[in-house]
Design a protein around this motif. Structure first.
Motif, PDB file in Angstrom:
ATOM      1  N   ILE A   1      -9.939  -7.161   3.952  1.00 43.37           N
ATOM      2  CA  ILE A   1      -9.551  -5.993   4.750  1.00 43.37           C
ATOM      3  C   ILE A   1      -9.856  -6.228   6.219  1.00 43.37           C
ATOM      4  O   ILE A   1      -9.007  -6.065   7.099  1.00 43.37           O
ATOM      5  N   PHE A   2     -11.096  -6.655   6.477  1.00 43.94           N
ATOM      6  CA  PHE A   2     -11.531  -6.766   7.865  1.00 43.94           C
ATOM      7  C   PHE A   2     -11.084  -8.057   8.529  1.00 43.94           C
ATOM      8  O   PHE A   2     -11.069  -8.146   9.758  1.00 43.94           O
ATOM      9  N   TRP A   3     -10.700  -9.049   7.724  1.00 44.23           N
ATOM     10  CA  TRP A   3     -10.046 -10.225   8.313  1.00 44.23           C
ATOM     11  C   TRP A   3      -8.744  -9.778   8.975  1.00 44.23           C
ATOM     12  O   TRP A   3      -8.418 -10.211  10.072  1.00 44.23           O
ATOM     13  N   SER A   4      -8.024  -8.899   8.325  1.00 44.05           N
ATOM     14  CA  SER A   4      -6.782  -8.376   8.900  1.00 44.05           C
ATOM     15  C   SER A   4      -7.061  -7.466  10.089  1.00 44.05           C
ATOM     16  O   SER A   4      -6.377  -7.533  11.115  1.00 44.05           O
ATOM     17  N   TYR A   5      -8.078  -6.602   9.966  1.00 43.32           N
ATOM     18  CA  TYR A   5      -8.389  -5.665  11.045  1.00 43.32           C
ATOM     19  C   TYR A   5      -8.948  -6.353  12.289  1.00 43.32           C
ATOM     20  O   TYR A   5      -8.883  -5.796  13.392  1.00 43.32           O
ATOM     21  N   ASN A   6      -9.501  -7.540  12.134  1.00 39.94           N
ATOM     22  CA  ASN A   6     -10.061  -8.243  13.298  1.00 39.94           C
ATOM     23  C   ASN A   6      -8.989  -8.651  14.309  1.00 39.94           C
ATOM     24  O   ASN A   6      -9.277  -8.754  15.508  1.00 39.94           O
ATOM     25  N   PHE A   7      -7.770  -8.885  13.847  1.00 35.88           N
ATOM     26  CA  PHE A   7      -6.707  -9.266  14.787  1.00 35.88           C
ATOM     27  C   PHE A   7      -6.374  -8.128  15.763  1.00 35.88           C
ATOM     28  O   PHE A   7      -6.217  -8.375  16.967  1.00 35.88           O
ATOM     29  N   PRO A   8      -6.263  -6.875  15.309  1.00 34.72           N
ATOM     30  CA  PRO A   8      -6.109  -5.783  16.268  1.00 34.72           C
ATOM     31  C   PRO A   8      -7.282  -5.673  17.241  1.00 34.72           C
ATOM     32  O   PRO A   8      -7.086  -5.322  18.415  1.00 34.72           O
TER      33      PRO A   8
ATOM     34  N   ARG B   1      -1.266  -2.687   9.255  1.00 32.88           N
ATOM     35  CA  ARG B   1      -0.458  -2.526   8.041  1.00 32.88           C
ATOM     36  C   ARG B   1      -1.051  -3.327   6.894  1.00 32.88           C
ATOM     37  O   ARG B   1      -1.284  -2.795   5.804  1.00 32.88           O
ATOM     38  N   LEU B   2      -1.317  -4.613   7.140  1.00 29.41           N
ATOM     39  CA  LEU B   2      -1.842  -5.458   6.070  1.00 29.41           C
ATOM     40  C   LEU B   2      -3.253  -5.031   5.679  1.00 29.41           C
ATOM     41  O   LEU B   2      -3.570  -4.941   4.487  1.00 29.41           O
ATOM     42  N   GLY B   3      -4.093  -4.760   6.682  1.00 35.18           N
ATOM     43  CA  GLY B   3      -5.458  -4.354   6.374  1.00 35.18           C
ATOM     44  C   GLY B   3      -5.515  -3.076   5.570  1.00 35.18           C
ATOM     45  O   GLY B   3      -6.306  -2.955   4.619  1.00 35.18           O
ATOM     46  N   THR B   4      -4.682  -2.109   5.913  1.00 30.16           N
ATOM     47  CA  THR B   4      -4.667  -0.841   5.188  1.00 30.16           C
ATOM     48  C   THR B   4      -4.116  -1.014   3.777  1.00 30.16           C
ATOM     49  O   THR B   4      -4.614  -0.405   2.822  1.00 30.16           O
ATOM     50  N   HIS B   5      -3.094  -1.858   3.639  1.00 33.74           N
ATOM     51  CA  HIS B   5      -2.564  -2.158   2.307  1.00 33.74           C
ATOM     52  C   HIS B   5      -3.657  -2.759   1.431  1.00 33.74           C
ATOM     53  O   HIS B   5      -3.822  -2.354   0.258  1.00 33.74           O
ATOM     54  N   LEU B   6      -4.419  -3.696   1.974  1.00 31.94           N
ATOM     55  CA  LEU B   6      -5.504  -4.319   1.217  1.00 31.94           C
ATOM     56  C   LEU B   6      -6.617  -3.321   0.924  1.00 31.94           C
ATOM     57  O   LEU B   6      -7.207  -3.337  -0.155  1.00 31.94           O
ATOM     58  N   ALA B   7      -6.897  -2.451   1.910  1.00 29.26           N
ATOM     59  CA  ALA B   7      -7.953  -1.449   1.723  1.00 29.26           C
ATOM     60  C   ALA B   7      -7.616  -0.513   0.570  1.00 29.26           C
ATOM     61  O   ALA B   7      -8.477  -0.199  -0.268  1.00 29.26           O
ATOM     62  N   LEU B   8      -6.376  -0.076   0.503  1.00 23.36           N
ATOM     63  CA  LEU B   8      -5.964   0.823  -0.578  1.00 23.36           C
ATOM     64  C   LEU B   8      -6.111   0.156  -1.933  1.00 23.36           C
ATOM     65  O   LEU B   8      -6.461   0.796  -2.920  1.00 23.36           O
ATOM     66  N   ARG B   9      -5.876  -1.164  -1.964  1.00 20.58           N
ATOM     67  CA  ARG B   9      -6.000  -1.900  -3.223  1.00 20.58           C
ATOM     68  C   ARG B   9      -7.464  -2.107  -3.599  1.00 20.58           C
ATOM     69  O   ARG B   9      -7.867  -1.863  -4.735  1.00 20.58           O
ATOM     70  N   VAL B  10      -8.274  -2.539  -2.633  1.00 18.92           N
ATOM     71  CA  VAL B  10      -9.681  -2.854  -2.908  1.00 18.92           C
ATOM     72  C   VAL B  10     -10.496  -1.597  -3.195  1.00 18.92           C
ATOM     73  O   VAL B  10     -11.352  -1.589  -4.084  1.00 18.92           O
ATOM     74  N   LEU B  11     -10.234  -0.533  -2.429  1.00 17.13           N
ATOM     75  CA  LEU B  11     -11.038   0.685  -2.574  1.00 17.13           C
ATOM     76  C   LEU B  11     -10.841   1.377  -3.923  1.00 17.13           C
ATOM     77  O   LEU B  11     -11.670   2.189  -4.329  1.00 17.13           O
ATOM     78  N   LYS B  12      -9.739   1.050  -4.619  1.00 14.98           N
ATOM     79  CA  LYS B  12      -9.506   1.628  -5.936  1.00 14.98           C
ATOM     80  C   LYS B  12     -10.530   1.132  -6.956  1.00 14.98           C
ATOM     81  O   LYS B  12     -10.801   1.801  -7.954  1.00 14.98           O
ATOM     82  N   HIS B  13     -11.055  -0.066  -6.723  1.00 14.72           N
ATOM     83  CA  HIS B  13     -12.072  -0.608  -7.636  1.00 14.72           C
ATOM     84  C   HIS B  13     -13.187  -1.238  -6.799  1.00 14.72           C
ATOM     85  O   HIS B  13     -13.550  -2.397  -6.981  1.00 14.72           O
ATOM     86  N   LEU B  14     -13.719  -0.427  -5.898  1.00 12.39           N
ATOM     87  CA  LEU B  14     -14.701  -0.908  -4.931  1.00 12.39           C
ATOM     88  C   LEU B  14     -15.934  -1.515  -5.601  1.00 12.39           C
ATOM     89  O   LEU B  14     -16.504  -2.481  -5.095  1.00 12.39           O
TER      90      LEU B  14
ATOM     91  N   GLY C   1       9.669  -7.795   5.632  1.00 10.67           N
ATOM     92  CA  GLY C   1       9.714  -8.533   4.371  1.00 10.67           C
ATOM     93  C   GLY C   1       8.400  -8.471   3.624  1.00 10.67           C
ATOM     94  O   GLY C   1       8.371  -8.259   2.401  1.00 10.67           O
ATOM     95  N   GLU C   2       7.289  -8.637   4.348  1.00 14.68           N
ATOM     96  CA  GLU C   2       5.979  -8.580   3.705  1.00 14.68           C
ATOM     97  C   GLU C   2       5.693  -7.184   3.165  1.00 14.68           C
ATOM     98  O   GLU C   2       5.152  -7.031   2.058  1.00 14.68           O
ATOM     99  N   ALA C   3       6.069  -6.170   3.929  1.00 14.33           N
ATOM    100  CA  ALA C   3       5.849  -4.787   3.483  1.00 14.33           C
ATOM    101  C   ALA C   3       6.657  -4.494   2.227  1.00 14.33           C
ATOM    102  O   ALA C   3       6.167  -3.831   1.295  1.00 14.33           O
ATOM    103  N   ILE C   4       7.905  -4.968   2.176  1.00 17.84           N
ATOM    104  CA  ILE C   4       8.750  -4.758   0.998  1.00 17.84           C
ATOM    105  C   ILE C   4       8.143  -5.454  -0.222  1.00 17.84           C
ATOM    106  O   ILE C   4       8.060  -4.875  -1.308  1.00 17.84           O
ATOM    107  N   ALA C   5       7.702  -6.713  -0.041  1.00 17.43           N
ATOM    108  CA  ALA C   5       7.101  -7.461  -1.145  1.00 17.43           C
ATOM    109  C   ALA C   5       5.842  -6.774  -1.649  1.00 17.43           C
ATOM    110  O   ALA C   5       5.632  -6.642  -2.862  1.00 17.43           O
ATOM    111  N   ASP C   6       4.983  -6.316  -0.741  1.00 17.42           N
ATOM    112  CA  ASP C   6       3.752  -5.624  -1.132  1.00 17.42           C
ATOM    113  C   ASP C   6       4.058  -4.333  -1.890  1.00 17.42           C
ATOM    114  O   ASP C   6       3.410  -4.012  -2.897  1.00 17.42           O
TER     115      ASP C   6
END
Length: 268
Positions: free
Chosen positions: A39-46, A76-89, A157-162
């Motif tokens: 999650i935070f690997w993605s958030y570090n770029f912003p 976008r990517l960080g939030t997508h990952l957060a929603l996935r990880v936080l479901k089974h934190l 494309g990445e958003a559609i695939a996710d």
């Protein structure tokens, strides 16, 4: 340290990313789930983009354009990952659980080092952003706009695939099955492909700036990581462990990476 020079911008970016990852490691240590690092690997770029926008001396419209692109993609990517990880934190992802098991009693110490290396990778991969944000030329070139177009394609494309994969997993009837619909019917990893294409777009954008060719290192590193290290190898190894023969058949049927090339009973 002058925060408007390249060494200063790199230094402040590295400090910010390392501090963030140290705090994230403390959190992961408490909850025993290293998956939060993604999650935070993605958030570090912003975070890096904001530092560059505030302090880099480049042409303001160019800085605004590239920094906006990085912020949108990272969030976008960080939030997508957060929603996935936080479901089974409190249930660690199998690939990280497997790594932790392999590292044994030294797992947490090595995990801290792994988190810090992720911070270093953030800054290293941000080379195109530094090059672009330091460009003081008052004109945007056609090659820079080409990079923007590629970026739009890659993020969509990445958003559609996710989204396709998330929708597939959400249906209880698909539990234990392999997603082979939509883009996933043409590539086993369309999300990774478009992630790589996004870094290609940053490289293309950087070609409009002095020393822009140096930005080639970012898509090259991403391609290596995705195909040889933490992307496809670990993902497919886990899929083989969890889905077995079904995933083997999927490997035989579908291309490993390129989404528009469908295989016909060929082997990777």
């Amino acid at each position: 340290m002058d925060n408007t020079t390249l060494p200063g911008l790199i230094g402040y970016s590295l400090i910010a990313c390392c501090v963030i990852m140290a705090l994230v490691w403390l959190w992961s240590y408490k909850i025993k789930n290293a998956g939060v690092v993604d999650i935070f690997w993605s958030y570090n770029f912003p975070v890096i983009a904001i530092i560059l926008y505030l302090f880099a001396p480049g042409f303001e419209p160019r800085k605004l354009l590239i920094c906006s692109m990085v912020v949108v993609a990272g969030l976008r990517l960080g939030t997508h990952l957060a929603l996935r990880v936080l479901k089974h934190l409190h249930e660690e992802e199998p690939r990280y659980a497997h790594i932790r098991k392999e590292w044994g009693k030294n797992a947490e110490r090595k995990m801290f080092g792994f988190f810090q290396m992720q911070a270093v990778s953030n800054v290293l991969l941000a080379i195109p952003f530094f090059i672009i944000a330091l460009n003081t030329s008052p004109d945007l070139s056609w090659i820079e706009f080409t990079g923007v177009v590629l970026w739009i394609i890659s993020v969509m494309g990445e958003a559609i695939a996710d989204t396709q994969l998330s929708n597939f997993k959400r249906q209880s009837a698909n539990k234990g099955k392999v997603c082979d619909t939509g883009l996933w019917g043409y590539s086993r990893h369309p999300n990774y492909f478009f992630e790589w294409l996004m870094w290609v777009s940053y490289f293309v954008f950087a070609l409009g700036s002095p020393y822009g060719y140096l930005a080639m290192i970012s898509p090259a590193i991403i391609l290596y990581l995705l195909t040889k290290v933490t992307g496809i190898p670990t993902t497919e190894a886990q899929s083989l462990r969890s889905k077995g023969e079904a995933f083997k058949k999927y490997q035989d049927k579908v291309s490993v990476f390129v989404p528009w090339f469908k295989r016909n009973n060929a082997h990777t």
